[in-house]
Structures are given as structure tokens and as C-alpha cells.
Motif scaffolding. Structure first.
Motif, PDB file in Angstrom:
ATOM      1  N   ASN A 105      -9.376   7.295   5.786  1.00 30.17           N
ATOM      2  CA  ASN A 105     -10.310   6.168   5.862  1.00 30.17           C
ATOM      3  C   ASN A 105      -9.699   4.972   6.577  1.00 30.17           C
ATOM      4  O   ASN A 105     -10.382   4.249   7.314  1.00 30.17           O
ATOM      5  CB  ASN A 105     -10.761   5.760   4.456  1.00 30.17           C
ATOM      6  CG  ASN A 105     -11.639   6.807   3.795  1.00 30.17           C
ATOM      7  OD1 ASN A 105     -12.278   7.612   4.482  1.00 30.17           O
ATOM      8  ND2 ASN A 105     -11.668   6.816   2.473  1.00 30.17           N
ATOM      9  N   TYR A 124       0.445   5.524   0.622  1.00 34.78           N
ATOM     10  CA  TYR A 124      -0.425   6.609   1.074  1.00 34.78           C
ATOM     11  C   TYR A 124       0.273   7.949   0.876  1.00 34.78           C
ATOM     12  O   TYR A 124       1.497   8.056   0.984  1.00 34.78           O
ATOM     13  CB  TYR A 124      -0.732   6.490   2.570  1.00 34.78           C
ATOM     14  CG  TYR A 124      -1.548   5.303   2.996  1.00 34.78           C
ATOM     15  CD1 TYR A 124      -2.928   5.272   2.799  1.00 34.78           C
ATOM     16  CD2 TYR A 124      -0.951   4.222   3.632  1.00 34.78           C
ATOM     17  CE1 TYR A 124      -3.693   4.189   3.218  1.00 34.78           C
ATOM     18  CE2 TYR A 124      -1.697   3.130   4.059  1.00 34.78           C
ATOM     19  CZ  TYR A 124      -3.066   3.114   3.842  1.00 34.78           C
ATOM     20  OH  TYR A 124      -3.813   2.038   4.262  1.00 34.78           O
ATOM     21  N   ASP A 180      -7.583   8.248   1.504  1.00 34.83           N
ATOM     22  CA  ASP A 180      -7.378   6.835   1.811  1.00 34.83           C
ATOM     23  C   ASP A 180      -6.706   6.643   3.164  1.00 34.83           C
ATOM     24  O   ASP A 180      -7.050   5.717   3.914  1.00 34.83           O
ATOM     25  CB  ASP A 180      -6.602   6.123   0.694  1.00 34.83           C
ATOM     26  CG  ASP A 180      -5.302   6.805   0.312  1.00 34.83           C
ATOM     27  OD1 ASP A 180      -5.015   7.889   0.848  1.00 34.83           O
ATOM     28  OD2 ASP A 180      -4.570   6.247  -0.537  1.00 34.83           O
ATOM     29  N   LYS A 214       0.849  -1.192   0.000  1.00 33.95           N
ATOM     30  CA  LYS A 214       0.000   0.000   0.000  1.00 33.95           C
ATOM     31  C   LYS A 214       0.879   1.234   0.000  1.00 33.95           C
ATOM     32  O   LYS A 214       1.948   1.266   0.612  1.00 33.95           O
ATOM     33  CB  LYS A 214      -0.916   0.003   1.237  1.00 33.95           C
ATOM     34  CG  LYS A 214      -1.919   1.149   1.273  1.00 33.95           C
ATOM     35  CD  LYS A 214      -2.936   1.078   0.149  1.00 33.95           C
ATOM     36  CE  LYS A 214      -3.895   2.257   0.196  1.00 33.95           C
ATOM     37  NZ  LYS A 214      -4.762   2.322  -0.996  1.00 33.95           N
TER      38      LYS A 214
END
Length: 345
Positions: A308, A259, A305, A257
Motif C-alpha cells: 500500500n 514493514y 502495508d 514504521k
């Protein structure tokens, strides 16, 4: 379990390590204390850490594979936060080879250590610089980032690619963080806000590039640290909905991931300078210049994101953050603003 923080004597590394220790973690720190900027600042940051319990320091370089492996062999490392890197956009134009050793060789060494010592989660520093020639605002992690405008940015993009490879091949959960213009006490002397402050108090002109028509998503250090801490137990999982025909660059079928971590509120450079002048109580002498090679006109982070996933929400305004920085700067460098004001009259 220990948390390894590489680049621990750096700006973010020191503040993060202090917070981790306050949260009850044991921190193992690595830093080579190089002389890219004033080494005394790094030593003073490190001195703050050496006074804390649950902190162990190794003076070495992540590009030294044997020394890195010795650290992993000795310490029980569960999570790695890789902040070690050769920083600076403009310096990459002058000394490109420095970026290969630290940002590429060093990072693959960290990945190899994570592989062989069963690390649970690797969090690593990327940069907003990867957005390069992109102009769509705000920058989103779903955007392609294939047009870097500096070697520094290219090495950070390479880190993301290398991390994905290790997530794919060996199942290592990796989280990349694209930092947006971090500022605050014990900051990097090569950053514009720091050099602005130094020149203003010394009565020297500040260089304002692109004639001041710049915007930056300035993010206070405490907010950055809070975002990193929130991610510690948020190891990426394979995204079962990931579409190979329409791939999202920020996630994967692998445990990977990326970010953005920023303030989500870009500020005009001239507004930033005016706020700095206010807290210093001194008006800056300004030299307006064209934009420099490798620089970008604006940065603006889409952090939806990250919000969240973790509830991350920056709370420090530019006014609050710059006041804290100026207060620290005056104390650290023993600056008497009143005396300077009298001299300028």
C-alpha cells in the motif's frame, strides 16, 4: 547527498548498492569483512562494487564509534541503510557475545550518528525471526512480537525498540524491514539453500531439519532490493490516528514504521529442494533430522502495508530465482554438473 550502506560487502548490501548506483545515487559503504563465513565471497562482492563510479568504501566496524563518526564527518550522508549485523540464528547459540557488539552496540552508534549528523532517513534491517513463538499466519506487523526464540531475534527486536526511542526523542525518521529468507547469487554461504547446493554438488548428504516439514517465505534478492529502493523517499511521518489505548506496534505518534518485506508465498522446504535438484540436475542425498533449537517451523509475510505504501510486489518465482542462483553458483565455483552426473551413475 550520499547514501550510507553499512554491511556493504554483505549479500543484500552489495546488490542494493549496485542498484542504487545505477539509479544515480552515490554510495558510501562500510564493512568490517569479518570471518563469520568465507571472507573471499565478501571480497568478491566488494570487488564488484569497487569497479563502479560513485562508490566509496570504509573498512571499519559500526561498533567503532570514532571510525563511524569520522565517516559521517567526511561524507555528506543524507540517508542511512543499516544492514551491518551479526547474522545467523544458530550461531547465536554458540557465540552470543558477537551479537551484542554488532547488533546492539553497533546499532546505537548508527543511531547516534544519525542524530548528530542530521540524517534524513534511517532504514535498517530487522528480521522475520522477531515473530518467534507466534503461530498466526501470515505474520503481520500489527502482531505483538514479545516471544523471541533466539538471541539473534532478540537483538533485532531490540533494534526496533531502539529506533523508536530515537524517533521519539530526536524526530529521526526510522524504517525497519523484517526480511524473510532472502536468496540469490552471491548469497550467504551459511544459509540452507547455499549449503544444500554445495553438498549436493560434492555428493554429500544435506541435513533436512524437522523431517522436511518446514515452510519459508523465500524472497529473491532483486525483489528485496526493489522494496528497499521504493522506501528511500518514503520517510515515516507521525501517525496522527495512532491510538495509545490500542497501539499498533508497526507505527507510532513518532516518525517510525516497521514493514515486512517478503514474497508472501511460503514454499515447502521439500518443494524448494526438489526445484534445486532440478536446476542442478542432481538428486540430493537427504538426512532427515528433528528441528533445531532456535528455529521456527514456518514463516509467511503479510506485506499489505508495504504494498500500500510503495506498490511493492515481488515478481520472481522460486523456479526463476533458483535457476539464477544455480547458474551463478556453477560459474562462480566452476561446477560441471554433467561430470558430477556421470560420477554418480
Amino acid at each position: 547527498m550520499n547514501i550510507l550502506v553499512t554491511g556493504v560487502a554483505g549479500f543484500i548490501g552489495m546488490h542494493l548498492s549496485v542498484r542504487l548506483i545505477k539509479e544515480g545515487y552515490s554510495v558510501v559503504g562500510i564493512d568490517n569483512l569479518n570471518d563469520y563465513y568465507d571472507v573471499q565471497v565478501k571480497k568478491d562482492r566488494l570487488e564488484n562494487l569497487m569497479q563502479l563510479d560513485s562508490f566509496t568504501f570504509y573498512e571499519t566496524d559500526v561498533a567503532d564509534l570514532k571510525a563511524l563518526n569520522d565517516c559521517f564527518e567526511t561524507e555528506n550522508i543524507g540517508v542511512v541503510i543499516n544492514l551491518a549485523a551479526q547474522a545467523g540464528v544458530r550461531y547465536s547459540l554458540e557465540n552470543p557475545h558477537a551479537y551484542v557488539g554488532s547488533n546492539l552496540v553497533g546499532f546505537v552508534n548508527v543511531l547516534e550518528a544519525c542524530r548528530h549528523y542530521d540524517v534524513e532517513h534511517l532504514i535498517y534491517a530487522s528480521s522475520s525471526s522477531v515473530y518467534g513463538a507466534n503461530v498466526k499466519m501470515p505474520f503481520a506487523t500489527s502482531d505483538e512480537v514479545n516471544h523471541p526464540v533466539s538471541l539473534y531475534a532478540a537483538t533485532k527486536k531490540s533494534n526496533e525498540l531502539m529506533a523508536h526511542t530515537y524517533s521519539h526523542l530526536y524526530g529521526i525518521p526510522t524504517t525497519g524491514l523484517r526480511f524473510f529468507t532472502v536468496y540469490g547469487p552471491y548469497g550467504r554461504p551459511d544459509m540452507a539453500y547455499y549449503s544444500f547446493t554445495k553438498n549436493i554438488v560434492e555428493g554429500k548428504p544435506i541435513k533436512v531439519f524437522n523431517n522436511g516439514e518446514m515452510m519459508r517465505d523465500f524472497t529473491y534478492i532483486d525483489d528485496i532490493v526493489d522494496g528497499i529502493v521504493r522506501l528511500l523517499d518514503k520517510e515515516p511521518k507521525p501517525d496522527e490516528t495512532w491510538d495509545r489505548e490500542n497501539p499498533d506496534p508497526s507505527s507510532s505518534y513518532a516518525p517510525y514504521k516497521v514493514y515486512n518485506i517478503g514474497n508472501n508465498q511460503p514454499v515447502k522446504l521439500m518443494d524448494f529442494i526438489q526445484t534445486l535438484e532440478k536446476h542442478l540436475g542432481i538428486e540430493a542425498k537427504k538426512e532427515f533430522l528433528p528441528m533445531q533449537p532456535g528455529d521456527v517451523q514456518a514463516t509467511y509475510a503479510d506485506i499489505d502495508d508495504l504494498q500500500n505504501a510503495t506498490g511493492f510486489k515481488p515478481s520472481t518465482t522460486i523456479d526463476e530465482g533458483l535457476k539464477k542462483f544455480v547458474d551463478w553458483y556453477k560459474e562462480y565455483y566452476k561446477v560441471d554438473s554433467t561430470a558430477i552426473q556421470q560420477e554418480n551413475k
